[in-house]
Design an enzyme around this catalytic site. Sequence first.
Site, PDB file in Angstrom:
ATOM      1  CB  ALA A  29      -0.852  -0.134   1.248  1.00  0.00           C
ATOM      2  CB  ALA A  30       4.198   1.983  -0.784  1.00  0.00           C
ATOM      3  N   GLY A  31       1.982   2.794  -2.743  1.00  0.00           N
ATOM      4  CA  GLY A  31       1.461   4.106  -3.334  1.00  0.00           C
ATOM      5  C   GLY A  31       0.445   4.535  -2.989  1.00  0.00           C
ATOM      6  CG  ASP A  32      -3.196   2.373  -2.374  1.00  0.00           C
ATOM      7  OD1 ASP A  32      -3.533   2.832  -3.573  1.00  0.00           O
ATOM      8  OD2 ASP A  32      -3.108   1.362  -2.222  1.00  0.00           O
TER       9      ASP A  32
END
Length: 88
Positions: A29-32
Amino acid sequence: MAERGVLVVNSDGDQEFPAFPVQPVDTTAAGDAFAGALGAGLAQERPWSEAVHRALAAGALAVTVRGASPSLPTAEQIDDFLTARDPG
């Protein structure tokens, strides 16, 4: 650019922001986390550079926790992370 940071390109030119060095556990979930913190920072009318800095912190925090939802940091966690790296 993931672990290399982010490149912001706008009418003022371009600027690179380095990523925070962390030991990744799960990048799910880094991009989120990055996008959510960036959007929140801009909605709070923070300057671009500050919003991007907070977004990078959110992404860095997210990769240190396993799982998507559990890894999304709160604003307080982002503040604490940034304060620990720049107490001045």
